[in-house]
Design an enzyme around this catalytic site. Structure first.
Site, short mmCIF file in Angstrom:
data_model
loop_
_atom_site.label_atom_id
_atom_site.label_comp_id
_atom_site.label_asym_id
_atom_site.label_seq_id
_atom_site.Cartn_x
_atom_site.Cartn_y
_atom_site.Cartn_z
N SER A 1 0.85 -1.21 0.19
CA SER A 1 -0.06 -0.14 -0.11
C SER A 1 0.92 1.36 0.08
CB SER A 1 -0.83 -0.05 1.31
OG SER A 1 -0.12 -0.17 2.41
N HIS B 1 -0.74 6.39 6.11
CA HIS B 1 -0.40 6.01 4.71
C HIS B 1 -0.06 7.13 3.79
CE1 HIS B 1 -1.42 1.76 5.35
NE2 HIS B 1 -0.74 1.46 4.19
#
Length: 291
Positions: free
Chosen positions: A41, A271
């Protein structure tokens, strides 16, 4: 003769001045024909409105660092097969995600592939469970180091041990890339800095302040391991994790990694956002240009 000498001297002087003032062309990345992006990711995410649907569960965005780099390099073909949640296992095995399955990532490699970027290893170490555990423990001890205490109980740092155990898996991945794409330039890309050097910003990012330096060390050691394994296999490495001032505790317009409550359309907590991915792409372009 005197006039000739004066003419020669003037000519040489002009040439020297011209050499000093002529701008030197900046280096540009070499041309690549077939670029394949592999990874988890930290390579796949970006602005949610640009997510691809093949499958949507991979959270593969059109403004992640592979896509940004491809826009700079303009290869003939570009295959982004990165997928959120991927481990080293998913290089050779399919990955089941929401609303679909991502094929084995190595399936995108061919003998014509001449550039490969790779971000992998964070999920092998247990990134998601570490964040969840540390966040939960911080609630009762926000100024201490409860997460470090739990993961180092008994005298062994479990996360450092897991990083060491992940190194052979990275070796196998790099060997697999070289076997399938023997002519490719391979670049291993590390992980952006998540936390500031100290202090943190609990509860916005619910990590106890005493755990922040230790978790920074864990991320640093993961990135270092990735760079070391890359060098051992003749690959290059880019480590975006050493830059400070753009972590998840910064103001929305200055952060490259989102907190547990995202402040941008890059909605995946903890993230990279689009700005962070653009920074990684610029580091990669610079590294490729430098050879």
């Amino acid at each position: 003769m005197r006039a000739l000498r004066v003419t020669v001297l003037l000519t040489l002087t002009c040439l020297v001045i011209a050499g000093l003032t002529t701008p030197v062309a900046s280096a540009s990345p070499p041309q690549y024909r077939n670029y394949v992006a592999l990874g988890d990711s930290y390579a796949s995410v970006g602005t949610v409105t640009t997510w691809h649907t093949d499958p949507i569960g991979c959270a593969r965005a059109a403004d992640n660092y592979p896509s940004d780099l491809a826009a700079t390099l303009n290869p003939q073909t570009f295959v982004d097969i990165t997928c959120g949640g991927a481990t080293t296992v998913e290089m050779t095995q399919p990955q089941s995600v929401v609303l679909g399955t991502n094929p084995p990532q190595f399936s995108a490699l061919t003998t014509d592939t001449d550039l490969v970027t790779l971000t992998i290893g964070g999920n092998d170490v247990g990134f998601g469970s570490i964040v969840g555990t540390c966040a939960a423990l911080s609630v009762t001890n926000p100024t201490g180091n409860p997460c470090q205490a739990q993961y180092t109980a008994g005298g062994t740092d479990q996360l450092e041990a897991t990083i060491a155990a992940t190194a052979p898996k990275i070796d196998a991945v790099l060997d697999g890339i070289h076997q399938r794409a023997p002519h490719a330039k391979v670049v291993v890309v590390g992980y952006l800095r998540i936390l500031p050097p100290s202090g943190g910003c609990w509860p916005l990012v619910p990590i106890a302040s005493g755990d922040v330096p230790w978790l920074n060390t864990i991320e640093h050691d993961l990135n270092t391991m990735l760079g070391t394994r890359a060098a051992a296999h003749g690959a290059s490495a880019v480590n975006p994790g050493e830059t400070t001032g753009h972590d998840a505790c910064q103001l929305p317009w200055n952060k490259w990694v989102e907190g547990l409550i995202p402040t941008s359309l890059s909605i995946v907590p903890v993230h990279p956002n689009a700005a962070g991915q653009a920074h990684v792409a610029s580091l990669l372009a610079g590294a490729l240009a430098a050879g």
